[in-house]
Write a protein that holds these residues in place. Sequence first.
Motif, PDB file in Angstrom:
ATOM      1  N   ARG A 315       0.829  -1.205   0.000  1.00  0.00           N
ATOM      2  CA  ARG A 315       0.000   0.000   0.000  1.00  0.00           C
ATOM      3  C   ARG A 315       0.862   1.253   0.000  1.00  0.00           C
ATOM      4  O   ARG A 315       0.553   2.238  -0.690  1.00  0.00           O
ATOM      5  N   SER A 316       1.962   1.254   0.795  1.00  0.00           N
ATOM      6  CA  SER A 316       2.835   2.432   0.856  1.00  0.00           C
ATOM      7  C   SER A 316       3.568   2.666  -0.458  1.00  0.00           C
ATOM      8  O   SER A 316       3.961   3.795  -0.758  1.00  0.00           O
ATOM      9  N   LEU A 317       3.739   1.621  -1.244  1.00  0.00           N
ATOM     10  CA  LEU A 317       4.399   1.748  -2.541  1.00  0.00           C
ATOM     11  C   LEU A 317       3.426   2.074  -3.663  1.00  0.00           C
ATOM     12  O   LEU A 317       3.829   2.141  -4.824  1.00  0.00           O
ATOM     13  N   GLY A 318       2.157   2.259  -3.321  1.00  0.00           N
ATOM     14  CA  GLY A 318       1.213   2.724  -4.333  1.00  0.00           C
ATOM     15  C   GLY A 318       0.129   1.745  -4.724  1.00  0.00           C
ATOM     16  O   GLY A 318      -0.711   2.066  -5.572  1.00  0.00           O
ATOM     17  N   ALA A 319       0.102   0.563  -4.145  1.00  0.00           N
ATOM     18  CA  ALA A 319      -0.952  -0.399  -4.500  1.00  0.00           C
ATOM     19  C   ALA A 319      -2.286   0.090  -3.964  1.00  0.00           C
ATOM     20  O   ALA A 319      -2.379   0.568  -2.825  1.00  0.00           O
ATOM     21  N   THR A 320      -3.300   0.003  -4.767  1.00  0.00           N
ATOM     22  CA  THR A 320      -4.624   0.466  -4.358  1.00  0.00           C
ATOM     23  C   THR A 320      -5.342  -0.638  -3.576  1.00  0.00           C
ATOM     24  O   THR A 320      -4.926  -1.800  -3.554  1.00  0.00           O
ATOM     25  N   ARG A 321      -6.439  -0.222  -2.944  1.00  0.00           N
ATOM     26  CA  ARG A 321      -7.243  -1.218  -2.232  1.00  0.00           C
ATOM     27  C   ARG A 321      -7.784  -2.278  -3.192  1.00  0.00           C
ATOM     28  O   ARG A 321      -7.859  -3.456  -2.864  1.00  0.00           O
ATOM     29  N   GLY A 322      -8.189  -1.815  -4.369  1.00  0.00           N
ATOM     30  CA  GLY A 322      -8.710  -2.764  -5.352  1.00  0.00           C
ATOM     31  C   GLY A 322      -7.671  -3.800  -5.751  1.00  0.00           C
ATOM     32  O   GLY A 322      -7.989  -4.984  -5.940  1.00  0.00           O
ATOM     33  N   GLN A 323      -6.394  -3.381  -5.893  1.00  0.00           N
ATOM     34  CA  GLN A 323      -5.341  -4.320  -6.264  1.00  0.00           C
ATOM     35  C   GLN A 323      -5.069  -5.326  -5.144  1.00  0.00           C
ATOM     36  O   GLN A 323      -4.827  -6.508  -5.398  1.00  0.00           O
ATOM     37  N   ILE A 324      -5.084  -4.838  -3.906  1.00  0.00           N
ATOM     38  CA  ILE A 324      -4.905  -5.750  -2.768  1.00  0.00           C
ATOM     39  C   ILE A 324      -6.064  -6.745  -2.708  1.00  0.00           C
ATOM     40  O   ILE A 324      -5.874  -7.953  -2.514  1.00  0.00           O
ATOM     41  N   ARG A 325      -7.265  -6.221  -2.896  1.00  0.00           N
ATOM     42  CA  ARG A 325      -8.441  -7.095  -2.868  1.00  0.00           C
ATOM     43  C   ARG A 325      -8.369  -8.136  -3.991  1.00  0.00           C
ATOM     44  O   ARG A 325      -8.645  -9.319  -3.788  1.00  0.00           O
ATOM     45  N   THR A 326      -7.970  -7.708  -5.178  1.00  0.00           N
ATOM     46  CA  THR A 326      -7.858  -8.626  -6.313  1.00  0.00           C
ATOM     47  C   THR A 326      -6.794  -9.683  -6.058  1.00  0.00           C
ATOM     48  O   THR A 326      -6.968 -10.867  -6.411  1.00  0.00           O
ATOM     49  N   GLN A 327      -5.675  -9.275  -5.436  1.00  0.00           N
ATOM     50  CA  GLN A 327      -4.598 -10.224  -5.161  1.00  0.00           C
ATOM     51  C   GLN A 327      -5.074 -11.368  -4.272  1.00  0.00           C
ATOM     52  O   GLN A 327      -4.866 -12.541  -4.577  1.00  0.00           O
ATOM     53  N   PHE A 328      -5.737 -11.027  -3.173  1.00  0.00           N
ATOM     54  CA  PHE A 328      -6.150 -12.074  -2.232  1.00  0.00           C
ATOM     55  C   PHE A 328      -7.328 -12.889  -2.780  1.00  0.00           C
ATOM     56  O   PHE A 328      -7.435 -14.089  -2.504  1.00  0.00           O
ATOM     57  N   LEU A 329      -8.192 -12.242  -3.543  1.00  0.00           N
ATOM     58  CA  LEU A 329      -9.281 -12.995  -4.166  1.00  0.00           C
ATOM     59  C   LEU A 329      -8.719 -13.970  -5.198  1.00  0.00           C
ATOM     60  O   LEU A 329      -9.192 -15.109  -5.323  1.00  0.00           O
ATOM     61  N   CYS A 330      -7.678 -13.545  -5.923  1.00  0.00           N
ATOM     62  CA  CYS A 330      -7.016 -14.435  -6.889  1.00  0.00           C
ATOM     63  C   CYS A 330      -6.374 -15.612  -6.180  1.00  0.00           C
ATOM     64  O   CYS A 330      -6.448 -16.750  -6.660  1.00  0.00           O
ATOM     65  N   GLU A 331      -5.745 -15.377  -5.031  1.00  0.00           N
ATOM     66  CA  GLU A 331      -5.155 -16.480  -4.267  1.00  0.00           C
ATOM     67  C   GLU A 331      -6.218 -17.497  -3.869  1.00  0.00           C
ATOM     68  O   GLU A 331      -6.012 -18.707  -3.965  1.00  0.00           O
ATOM     69  N   SER A 332      -7.367 -16.996  -3.429  1.00  0.00           N
ATOM     70  CA  SER A 332      -8.443 -17.899  -3.017  1.00  0.00           C
ATOM     71  C   SER A 332      -8.953 -18.721  -4.200  1.00  0.00           C
ATOM     72  O   SER A 332      -9.180 -19.932  -4.078  1.00  0.00           O
ATOM     73  N   LEU A 333      -9.104 -18.072  -5.345  1.00  0.00           N
ATOM     74  CA  LEU A 333      -9.587 -18.787  -6.529  1.00  0.00           C
ATOM     75  C   LEU A 333      -8.568 -19.817  -7.010  1.00  0.00           C
ATOM     76  O   LEU A 333      -8.928 -20.932  -7.412  1.00  0.00           O
ATOM     77  N   LEU A 334      -7.277 -19.439  -6.979  1.00  0.00           N
ATOM     78  CA  LEU A 334      -6.236 -20.390  -7.390  1.00  0.00           C
ATOM     79  C   LEU A 334      -6.193 -21.585  -6.450  1.00  0.00           C
ATOM     80  O   LEU A 334      -6.060 -22.733  -6.894  1.00  0.00           O
ATOM     81  N   LEU A 335      -6.329 -21.302  -5.151  1.00  0.00           N
ATOM     82  CA  LEU A 335      -6.321 -22.387  -4.171  1.00  0.00           C
ATOM     83  C   LEU A 335      -7.501 -23.332  -4.409  1.00  0.00           C
ATOM     84  O   LEU A 335      -7.347 -24.569  -4.407  1.00  0.00           O
ATOM     85  N   SER A 336      -8.676 -22.786  -4.664  1.00  0.00           N
ATOM     86  CA  SER A 336      -9.849 -23.615  -4.920  1.00  0.00           C
ATOM     87  C   SER A 336      -9.722 -24.357  -6.244  1.00  0.00           C
ATOM     88  O   SER A 336     -10.136 -25.514  -6.354  1.00  0.00           O
ATOM     89  N   ALA A 337      -9.164 -23.697  -7.248  1.00  0.00           N
ATOM     90  CA  ALA A 337      -8.998 -24.349  -8.546  1.00  0.00           C
ATOM     91  C   ALA A 337      -8.054 -25.544  -8.447  1.00  0.00           C
ATOM     92  O   ALA A 337      -8.289 -26.589  -9.075  1.00  0.00           O
ATOM     93  N   LEU A 338      -6.999 -25.399  -7.639  1.00  0.00           N
ATOM     94  CA  LEU A 338      -6.087 -26.527  -7.438  1.00  0.00           C
ATOM     95  C   LEU A 338      -6.830 -27.710  -6.821  1.00  0.00           C
ATOM     96  O   LEU A 338      -6.682 -28.855  -7.247  1.00  0.00           O
TER      97      LEU A 338
END
Length: 403
Positions: A315-338
């Motif tokens: 966040r301090s380096l410029g990542a937006t809330r939406g990008q953080i949210r997308t990152q963790f949602l992507c992790e959850s989807l990848l984990l479920s897809a596996l």
Amino acid sequence: MSTQTPARPKPARLSPADVIRTGGSGLRSRPMRVFLSALGIAIGIAAMIGVVGISTSSTEQLNRKLAALGTNLLTAAPGQSFSGNAAHLPDEAVDMVKAIDAVTSVSAIGKTDAKVYRNDHIPQAETGGIAVYAARTDLPKTVGVELAVGRWLNAATARYPAVVLGSTAAERLGVYEAGPDVQVWLGDRWFTVVGVLAANELAPELDSAALIGWPAAEKELDFDGYATTIYTRADEESVADVQEVLGATINPQNPNEVDVSRPSDALAAKQATDDALSGLLLGLGAVALLVGGVGVANTMVISVLERRAEIGLRRSLGATRGQIRTQFLCESLLLSALGGLGGVALGIAVTAGYASYQGWPTVVPPWAMAGGVGATLVIGGLAGFYPAVRAARLPPTEALAAT
């Protein structure tokens, strides 16, 4: 000289490849936890795929059996009269059925009071549940029975003490071959075993039967000559019509005293019972999948708590809330897809193994595989939504203070 406020820099947008790479790096940092969470999902999907695959394979096997045996076989047996006594079919019943235009073949068997034993030293009470029937020589053509050993009765052997054993009857009597030297004690004399039938699903009563010629039964066993079961083959497109008129044709005066059935319907009913059990097992698989989803949610919540420093730094380096949210949602989807892909593979393996053991064709519907993966993505999205939102709402200063 006017001064312009410098434009606020726009955050860089993450490409889909960047999102997947970032989400994947989060999973690689915790391999054991990821494996256990994915395993929970995989077990649920494997259970559902296995149930659907085994049920579909069983249905396919049934369809192949019915295609080989034919669904156009009808049976008629005597019911009960108005007085409650056992009725019997008329002597001319077989000839009357032959007169129906759509009928292609007719045959019959008649139950006798005789018993059959391996030898004449066996106590009379130990019958082994084997019934003795008089049989017409055209029975195999109509019913579709096949000989495992020996041959069927013909015009000559049907007049003499010769017997053909059903598969179960032969096993109970310990008879596994046929020939002039193979005999069983039937009635009050020896009968030569000329053949042994293969198992027949449409006429299971023949499996535990000893079949002798009609003339020999009348001569040797005082058989009364009445048929107890009439087997009828009809044209495929006319089976329902023949079934409706069969009782009245066999016994015009008392059609209600004739019980008409279609053996293939009994097999279909059995399959329906199996389908009901499959529905129950599918429910259990869904519960297992839900438990796996809870495991994914738990993993993602813990991941957010453990990675607060990483979130604050990004966040301090410029990542937006939406990008953080997308990152963790992507992790959850990848984990479920596996877990989903692993569950599909495991479910197919279970189906193939069980079907091979049963001698069935292996059939796993594509919709089941696609549905399995789709279900995991839905579960993963729901399970990861709250942790993703929670990660996005962490203030950078508070997240960095957690280091």
